[in-house]
Write a protein that holds these residues in place. Sequence first.
Motif, mmCIF file in Angstrom:
data_model
loop_
_atom_site.group_PDB
_atom_site.id
_atom_site.type_symbol
_atom_site.label_atom_id
_atom_site.label_comp_id
_atom_site.label_asym_id
_atom_site.label_seq_id
_atom_site.Cartn_x
_atom_site.Cartn_y
_atom_site.Cartn_z
ATOM 1 N N LEU A 200 0.854 -1.168 0.000
ATOM 2 C CA LEU A 200 0.000 0.000 0.000
ATOM 3 C C LEU A 200 0.890 1.217 0.000
ATOM 4 N N ILE B 256 -3.156 0.347 -4.159
ATOM 5 C CA ILE B 256 -2.969 -0.964 -3.531
ATOM 6 C C ILE B 256 -2.423 -1.914 -4.583
ATOM 7 N N ILE C 115 -4.955 -2.130 6.665
ATOM 8 C CA ILE C 115 -5.191 -1.832 5.248
ATOM 9 C C ILE C 115 -6.359 -0.862 5.105
#
Length: 128
Positions: free
Chosen positions: A30, A35, A91
């Motif tokens: 990331l 991503i 994330i």
Amino acid sequence: MAQSINTKVELTTTGVSYLSIGGKVGKFLLGDKGIEFYSDKNVEDYIQIPWANILSIGANVTGRKNTISRHFEIFTDRGKFLFASKDSGKILKIAREHIGNDKVVKLPTLLQTIGQSLKNIFKSKKTE
């Protein structure tokens, strides 16, 4: 050789992509541009999703402590991607910084999905 879209990396972690049958184990990157997922078996087998293409990203949140499940989905203008990672919470936090709070959503649980399906079935029978 696969070329990264990111110039700075904010998080690197392991996970699974369920794009194909059975899933592929690999690494998440990331960064400032998007991503990325790279398969452990073949680095040329990768997924790159720029932040601008993400419509929403979501995961199941359950329990009293609001535990985030390992699985999360990314909805883009090109389709839906399903991933799993032990660091799915991290994330989602990084994604929130890049795409905004309104695009990080709570997905319905399995019981909520089944309940909504049953409601729709009974609702359609009443209207007939």
